[in-house]
Design a protein around this motif. Structure first.
Motif, PDB file in Angstrom:
ATOM      1  N   ASN A   1       0.645  -1.140   0.084  1.00  0.00           N
ATOM      2  CA  ASN A   1      -0.018  -0.176   0.354  1.00  0.00           C
ATOM      3  C   ASN A   1       0.858   0.918  -0.141  1.00  0.00           C
ATOM      4  OD1 ASN A   1      -2.453  -1.564   0.008  1.00  0.00           O
ATOM      5  ND2 ASN A   1      -2.255  -1.557   1.884  1.00  0.00           N
ATOM      6  N   LYS A   2       1.995   1.010  -0.745  1.00  0.00           N
ATOM      7  CA  LYS A   2       3.356   2.390  -0.805  1.00  0.00           C
ATOM      8  C   LYS A   2       2.901   2.941  -1.859  1.00  0.00           C
ATOM      9  CE  LYS A   2       5.168   1.480   3.394  1.00  0.00           C
ATOM     10  NZ  LYS A   2       6.265   1.506   4.568  1.00  0.00           N
ATOM     11  N   LYS A   3       2.214   4.296  -2.413  1.00  0.00           N
ATOM     12  CA  LYS A   3       2.557   3.882  -3.987  1.00  0.00           C
ATOM     13  C   LYS A   3       2.706   5.476  -4.518  1.00  0.00           C
ATOM     14  CE  LYS A   3      -1.010   1.175  -5.579  1.00  0.00           C
ATOM     15  NZ  LYS A   3      -0.620  -0.298  -6.588  1.00  0.00           N
ATOM     16  N   HIS A   4       3.579   6.241  -3.104  1.00  0.00           N
ATOM     17  CA  HIS A   4       4.040   7.570  -3.546  1.00  0.00           C
ATOM     18  C   HIS A   4       5.646   7.337  -2.797  1.00  0.00           C
ATOM     19  CE1 HIS A   4      -0.031   8.948  -4.164  1.00  0.00           C
ATOM     20  NE2 HIS A   4      -0.182   7.818  -2.454  1.00  0.00           N
ATOM     21  N   GLU A   5       6.503   8.689  -3.660  1.00  0.00           N
ATOM     22  CA  GLU A   5       7.937   8.812  -3.522  1.00  0.00           C
ATOM     23  C   GLU A   5       8.096  10.297  -3.943  1.00  0.00           C
ATOM     24  OE1 GLU A   5      10.485   6.668  -5.343  1.00  0.00           O
ATOM     25  OE2 GLU A   5       9.813   4.536  -5.390  1.00  0.00           O
ATOM     26  N   VAL A   6       9.199  10.943  -2.616  1.00  0.00           N
ATOM     27  CA  VAL A   6       9.273  12.597  -2.575  1.00  0.00           C
ATOM     28  C   VAL A   6      11.007  12.101  -3.247  1.00  0.00           C
ATOM     29  CG1 VAL A   6       7.576  13.309  -2.205  1.00  0.00           C
ATOM     30  CG2 VAL A   6       9.250  12.026  -0.552  1.00  0.00           C
ATOM     31  N   LYS A   7      11.865  12.394  -3.352  1.00  0.00           N
ATOM     32  CA  LYS A   7      13.674  12.414  -3.491  1.00  0.00           C
ATOM     33  C   LYS A   7      13.499  13.584  -3.785  1.00  0.00           C
ATOM     34  CE  LYS A   7      11.616   9.321  -6.779  1.00  0.00           C
ATOM     35  NZ  LYS A   7      11.541   9.154  -7.763  1.00  0.00           N
TER      36      LYS A   7
ATOM     37  N   TYR B   1       4.966   8.819  -8.777  1.00  0.00           N
ATOM     38  CA  TYR B   1       3.943   7.716  -8.182  1.00  0.00           C
ATOM     39  C   TYR B   1       3.981   6.261  -8.680  1.00  0.00           C
ATOM     40  CZ  TYR B   1      -0.840   6.127  -8.390  1.00  0.00           C
ATOM     41  OH  TYR B   1      -2.455   5.031  -7.968  1.00  0.00           O
ATOM     42  N   LEU B   2       3.759   5.195  -8.119  1.00  0.00           N
ATOM     43  CA  LEU B   2       3.590   4.198  -8.874  1.00  0.00           C
ATOM     44  C   LEU B   2       2.294   3.181  -9.212  1.00  0.00           C
ATOM     45  CD1 LEU B   2       6.186   3.224  -5.663  1.00  0.00           C
ATOM     46  CD2 LEU B   2       6.630   3.495  -7.897  1.00  0.00           C
ATOM     47  N   ILE B   3       2.113   3.577 -10.430  1.00  0.00           N
ATOM     48  CA  ILE B   3       1.007   2.840 -11.131  1.00  0.00           C
ATOM     49  C   ILE B   3       0.892   1.256 -10.055  1.00  0.00           C
ATOM     50  CG2 ILE B   3      -0.196   1.962 -13.156  1.00  0.00           C
ATOM     51  CD1 ILE B   3       1.288   4.951 -14.516  1.00  0.00           C
TER      52      ILE B   3
ATOM     53  N   SER C   1       5.459   0.181 -13.491  1.00  0.00           N
ATOM     54  CA  SER C   1       5.612   1.529 -13.879  1.00  0.00           C
ATOM     55  C   SER C   1       5.081   2.165 -13.283  1.00  0.00           C
ATOM     56  CB  SER C   1       4.392   1.255 -14.967  1.00  0.00           C
ATOM     57  OG  SER C   1       3.074   0.987 -14.932  1.00  0.00           O
ATOM     58  N   SER C   2       5.506   3.267 -13.584  1.00  0.00           N
ATOM     59  CA  SER C   2       5.232   4.685 -12.049  1.00  0.00           C
ATOM     60  C   SER C   2       5.126   6.124 -13.829  1.00  0.00           C
ATOM     61  CB  SER C   2       6.505   5.212 -11.829  1.00  0.00           C
ATOM     62  OG  SER C   2       7.442   5.241 -11.881  1.00  0.00           O
ATOM     63  N   PHE C   3       4.432   6.831 -12.994  1.00  0.00           N
ATOM     64  CA  PHE C   3       5.001   8.482 -13.824  1.00  0.00           C
ATOM     65  C   PHE C   3       5.332   9.712 -12.208  1.00  0.00           C
ATOM     66  CE2 PHE C   3       0.426   8.015 -12.713  1.00  0.00           C
ATOM     67  CZ  PHE C   3       0.581   9.605 -12.197  1.00  0.00           C
ATOM     68  N   GLY C   4       5.809  10.597 -12.949  1.00  0.00           N
ATOM     69  CA  GLY C   4       6.607  11.775 -11.969  1.00  0.00           C
ATOM     70  C   GLY C   4       6.612  12.501 -12.577  1.00  0.00           C
ATOM     71  N   VAL C   5       6.887  13.548 -11.639  1.00  0.00           N
ATOM     72  CA  VAL C   5       7.310  14.876 -12.302  1.00  0.00           C
ATOM     73  C   VAL C   5       8.986  15.257 -11.400  1.00  0.00           C
ATOM     74  CG1 VAL C   5       5.879  16.581 -10.692  1.00  0.00           C
ATOM     75  CG2 VAL C   5       6.983  17.372 -12.979  1.00  0.00           C
TER      76      VAL C   5
ATOM     77  N   ARG D   1       7.629   5.853 -16.426  1.00  0.00           N
ATOM     78  CA  ARG D   1       8.787   4.565 -15.921  1.00  0.00           C
ATOM     79  C   ARG D   1       8.578   3.356 -16.192  1.00  0.00           C
ATOM     80  NH1 ARG D   1      12.911   6.957 -10.498  1.00  0.00           N
ATOM     81  NH2 ARG D   1      14.001   8.302 -11.939  1.00  0.00           N
ATOM     82  N   ARG D   2       9.631   2.374 -16.505  1.00  0.00           N
ATOM     83  CA  ARG D   2       9.336   1.143 -16.475  1.00  0.00           C
ATOM     84  C   ARG D   2      10.378   0.019 -15.486  1.00  0.00           C
ATOM     85  NH1 ARG D   2       4.785  -1.405 -17.228  1.00  0.00           N
ATOM     86  NH2 ARG D   2       4.288  -3.644 -18.616  1.00  0.00           N
ATOM     87  N   TYR D   3       9.978  -0.276 -15.230  1.00  0.00           N
ATOM     88  CA  TYR D   3      10.845  -1.147 -14.379  1.00  0.00           C
ATOM     89  C   TYR D   3      11.170  -2.912 -14.902  1.00  0.00           C
ATOM     90  CZ  TYR D   3      10.754   2.116 -10.604  1.00  0.00           C
ATOM     91  OH  TYR D   3      10.581   3.599 -10.622  1.00  0.00           O
ATOM     92  N   PHE D   4      12.431  -3.379 -14.310  1.00  0.00           N
ATOM     93  CA  PHE D   4      12.137  -4.918 -15.179  1.00  0.00           C
ATOM     94  C   PHE D   4      13.497  -5.837 -14.349  1.00  0.00           C
ATOM     95  CE2 PHE D   4      12.610  -2.041 -19.255  1.00  0.00           C
ATOM     96  CZ  PHE D   4      12.098  -2.268 -19.557  1.00  0.00           C
ATOM     97  N   SER D   5      12.215  -5.757 -13.691  1.00  0.00           N
ATOM     98  CA  SER D   5      12.299  -6.510 -11.895  1.00  0.00           C
ATOM     99  C   SER D   5      11.445  -7.736 -11.771  1.00  0.00           C
ATOM    100  CB  SER D   5      12.530  -5.177 -10.655  1.00  0.00           C
ATOM    101  OG  SER D   5      13.203  -6.172  -9.485  1.00  0.00           O
ATOM    102  N   SER D   6      11.523  -8.185 -10.812  1.00  0.00           N
ATOM    103  CA  SER D   6      10.307  -9.118  -9.923  1.00  0.00           C
ATOM    104  C   SER D   6      10.113  -8.510  -9.190  1.00  0.00           C
ATOM    105  CB  SER D   6      11.118 -10.359  -9.519  1.00  0.00           C
ATOM    106  OG  SER D   6      11.393 -10.356  -8.947  1.00  0.00           O
TER     107      SER D   6
END
Length: 187
Positions: free
Chosen positions: A30-36, A54-56, A60-64, A89-94
Motif C-alpha cells: 500500500n505504498k504508492k508515493h515517493e518524494v526524492k 506515483y507508482l502505478i 511502471s510509474s509516472f512523476g515530475v 518509468r518502466r521497471y524490469f525487476s520481479s
C-alpha cells in the motif's frame, strides 16, 4: 511400487514448495508515493532538484521533477536555471517498482544562452559581442537507471539520460542531459 510412491511424493513436494509466493516487504504494501532529492545536483551543481513519483503498479510509474539552479558563476553548470520534467518509468525487476528501469521524459527548461560572436570588421579590427539572454525550450529524451529500497521505505536511485530540444534556432542548445543520485522516501 514404493519407488513410484516416493517419486510422486517428492514431485508433489517440489511443486508445492516452488509455488510459494515471494514474501512481500513492508515497503511494497500500500505504498504508492515517493518524494526524492537529487543530492548530486545539490552538491556538484548548486541545483535544487526534487521529484515526486506515483507508482502505478509493480512495473511502471509516472512523476515530475522540478529543478531550480542557483549557481551565479560562469561554470559548466551555469546554463541550467529551471526545468519541469514529467516522466514515465518502466521497471524490469520481479520486485515492486525497483531495480533497473527505462524512463521516457519531457523537459520544459530555461537556460542562459552564452553566445560570443567573433568577427573582424572591414578595417582588420577584431571584435566580439556577448549574447547572454535566457531561453526557454522543450526537450524529449530517454534515461536508464536503477532504484534500491530499504525495508523502512528509504530509496536510492541512480540514473542518466539524454534528450533533444524540439524547435529552437541556431543559437539554441541541441541536447539536454538528465541524471543524478537521488535519495528519497516511499510512503
Amino acid at each position: 511400487m514404493k519407488k513410484i510412491t516416493l517419486f510422486l511424493l517428492l514431485f508433489t513436494s517440489a511443486i508445492s514448495i516452488a509455488q510459494e509466493k515471494e514474501e512481500q516487504h513492508p515497503q511494497d504494501i500500500n505504498k504508492k508515493h515517493e518524494v526524492k532529492l537529487n543530492v548530486l545536483g545539490a552538491l556538484a551543481f548548486e541545483w535544487i532538484d526534487v521529484s515526486y513519483e506515483y507508482l502505478i503498479n509493480d512495473e511502471s510509474s509516472f512523476g515530475v521533477g522540478v529543478l531550480v539552479g542557483f549557481d551565479k558563476n560562469e561554470d559548466v553548470d551555469e546554463y541550467r536555471k529551471f526545468s519541469l520534467t514529467p516522466f514515465y518509468r518502466r521497471y524490469f525487476s520481479s520486485k515492486f517498482a525497483r531495480g533497473f528501469f527505462v524512463e521516457g521524459f519531457g523537459m520544459l527548461h530555461s537556460y542562459k544562452n552564452n553566445n560570443y560572436d567573433y568577427y573582424i570588421d572591414g578595417y582588420g579590427n577584431y571584435n566580439s559581442s556577448y549574447n547572454g539572454d535566457t531561453k526557454t525550450e522543450f526537450a524529449v529524451g530517454i534515461s536508464v537507471g536503477g532504484k534500491f529500497i530499504s525495508k523502512k521505505g528509504f530509496t536510492t536511485e541512480i540514473y542518466l539520460g539524454l534528450g533533444r530540444n524540439l524547435g529552437g534556432d541556431n543559437s539554441s542548445l541541441e541536447a539536454v542531459g538528465r541524471g543524478g543520485i537521488s535519495l528519497g522516501y516511499r510512503f
